[in-house]
Motif scaffolding. Structure first.
Motif, short mmCIF file in Angstrom:
data_model
loop_
_atom_site.label_atom_id
_atom_site.label_comp_id
_atom_site.label_asym_id
_atom_site.label_seq_id
_atom_site.Cartn_x
_atom_site.Cartn_y
_atom_site.Cartn_z
N ALA A 59 -7.38 -11.64 -23.77
CA ALA A 59 -8.78 -11.69 -23.45
C ALA A 59 -9.55 -12.71 -24.13
N PHE A 60 -8.99 -13.00 -25.26
CA PHE A 60 -9.53 -14.20 -26.09
C PHE A 60 -9.21 -15.45 -25.50
N LEU A 61 -8.12 -15.44 -25.19
CA LEU A 61 -7.33 -16.65 -24.81
C LEU A 61 -8.32 -17.13 -23.37
N ALA A 62 -8.43 -15.97 -22.71
CA ALA A 62 -9.12 -16.37 -21.19
C ALA A 62 -10.26 -17.11 -21.58
N ILE A 63 -11.11 -16.48 -22.39
CA ILE A 63 -12.40 -16.95 -22.81
C ILE A 63 -12.50 -18.54 -23.33
N PHE A 64 -11.53 -18.89 -23.92
CA PHE A 64 -11.39 -20.25 -24.63
C PHE A 64 -10.74 -21.10 -23.39
N SER A 65 -10.06 -20.41 -22.62
CA SER A 65 -9.26 -21.45 -21.75
C SER A 65 -10.36 -21.76 -20.38
N LYS A 66 -11.31 -20.71 -20.05
CA LYS A 66 -12.23 -21.12 -19.06
C LYS A 66 -13.37 -21.79 -19.71
N GLU A 67 -13.85 -21.55 -20.72
CA GLU A 67 -14.95 -22.40 -21.23
C GLU A 67 -14.34 -23.66 -21.37
N PHE A 68 -13.29 -24.02 -21.70
CA PHE A 68 -12.70 -25.44 -21.65
C PHE A 68 -12.73 -26.16 -20.29
N LEU A 69 -12.43 -25.33 -19.05
CA LEU A 69 -12.35 -25.92 -17.67
C LEU A 69 -13.80 -26.04 -17.49
N TYR A 70 -14.77 -25.07 -17.78
CA TYR A 70 -16.25 -25.21 -17.34
C TYR A 70 -16.82 -26.52 -18.01
N ARG A 71 -16.56 -26.92 -19.30
CA ARG A 71 -16.95 -28.18 -19.92
C ARG A 71 -16.43 -29.36 -19.14
N TYR A 72 -15.03 -29.13 -19.08
CA TYR A 72 -14.60 -30.36 -18.67
C TYR A 72 -14.85 -30.58 -17.09
N THR A 73 -15.14 -29.65 -16.26
CA THR A 73 -15.27 -29.91 -15.03
C THR A 73 -16.90 -30.52 -14.63
N ILE A 74 -17.85 -29.66 -15.53
CA ILE A 74 -19.24 -29.98 -15.36
C ILE A 74 -19.56 -31.41 -15.88
N LYS A 75 -18.71 -31.99 -16.88
CA LYS A 75 -19.03 -33.41 -17.36
C LYS A 75 -18.68 -34.08 -16.35
N ALA A 76 -17.31 -34.12 -15.55
CA ALA A 76 -16.98 -34.81 -14.35
C ALA A 76 -18.05 -34.53 -13.35
N ALA A 77 -18.62 -33.59 -13.07
CA ALA A 77 -19.66 -33.42 -12.07
C ALA A 77 -20.81 -34.14 -12.19
N ARG A 78 -21.32 -34.12 -13.38
CA ARG A 78 -22.43 -34.96 -13.43
C ARG A 78 -22.29 -36.39 -13.49
N LYS A 79 -21.01 -36.77 -13.89
CA LYS A 79 -20.73 -38.27 -13.96
C LYS A 79 -20.74 -38.82 -12.45
N ILE A 80 -20.17 -37.95 -11.48
CA ILE A 80 -19.94 -38.34 -10.31
C ILE A 80 -21.18 -37.93 -9.21
N LYS A 81 -21.87 -37.11 -9.81
CA LYS A 81 -22.92 -36.29 -8.94
C LYS A 81 -22.34 -35.66 -7.93
N SER A 82 -21.39 -34.82 -8.24
CA SER A 82 -20.79 -33.87 -7.24
C SER A 82 -21.32 -32.38 -7.07
N THR A 83 -21.90 -31.90 -6.18
CA THR A 83 -22.27 -30.51 -6.13
C THR A 83 -21.26 -29.58 -5.92
N LEU A 84 -20.21 -30.14 -5.48
CA LEU A 84 -18.95 -29.54 -5.25
C LEU A 84 -18.25 -29.06 -6.49
N LEU A 85 -18.10 -30.25 -7.47
CA LEU A 85 -17.46 -29.88 -8.67
C LEU A 85 -18.51 -29.12 -9.81
N GLU A 86 -19.77 -29.32 -9.33
CA GLU A 86 -20.76 -28.35 -10.10
C GLU A 86 -20.53 -27.09 -9.75
#
Length: 202
Positions: free
Chosen positions: A122-149
């Protein structure tokens, strides 16, 4: 930023999400079954459903990057908006399934004892998903993509659902009846709320 560059960034980020989700969902579902955790299995199914979303993102990104043509004089960018709506609907569908399973588990008189190692996954899931959120939102803001956001918010909803799983599993391990099943129900409600949010925003 050119459409081609936006497509490249979207693909890179989404492929990372696919890889993490495949490994994580397998770990959650298998460990949840053997550890007798309804909430962990439900969260694993939720993670598995993210793969469908990821493939939809890839498909939408490919088409939205196309130039305007006679049938689409304003381009194909609106595909991102429609896909965001579809992601929201998919989340609500998954939530209904998880909630149904959780309610059925609450009415079971005897529930197998949850194993302690379920908490680790359960803790492994938290860390993995938080990593994906931060990684994805950073890229979304960089290219201004509502899809990635939208996909990033999807990952963030997964973080909160996994936190609930931790609470449910912990309560079950402490001897509180049906805490694991209740966690599964709460997860379903949180997922449906995120789905509604995505639809309204789109």
């Amino acid at each position: 930023m050119s459409s081609e560059l936006r497509l490249q960034v979207t693909r890179k980020v989404t492929y990372m999400g696919i890889a993490v989700n495949i490994l994580l969902s397998a770990a959650q579902i298998i460990s949840g079954i053997f550890a007798h955790s309804q909430a962990l299995v439900a969260d694993g199914i939720h993670t598995l459903s993210d793969l469908v979303s990821d493939f939809i993102v890839l498909l939408a990104a490919h088409h939205s990057a196309k130039a305007a043509d006679s049938d689409h004089p304003y381009g194909h960018a609106r595909i991102e908006t429609l896909t965001s709506i579809f992601l929201g609907v998919a989340l609500i569908g998954v939530a209904i399934g998880i909630g149904y399973r959780g309610i059925n588990a609450v009415y079971m008189e005897q529930v197998p004892a949850t194993e302690e190692y379920a908490l680790l996954f359960a803790f492994l899931a938290i860390f993995s998903k938080e990593f994906l959120y931060r990684y994805t939102i950073k890229a979304a803001r960089k290219i201004k993509s509502t899809l990635l956001e939208s996909n990033a918010l999807h990952h963030r909803s997964d973080v909160f659902s996994s936190i609930v799983v931790v609470i449910g599993v912990s309560g079950q391990l402490m001897g509180i009846d049906h805490m694991d099943a209740m966690a599964a129900i709460i997860v379903s409600i949180m997922i449906s709320m995120m789905g509604i949010h995505l639809i309204k925003k789109a």
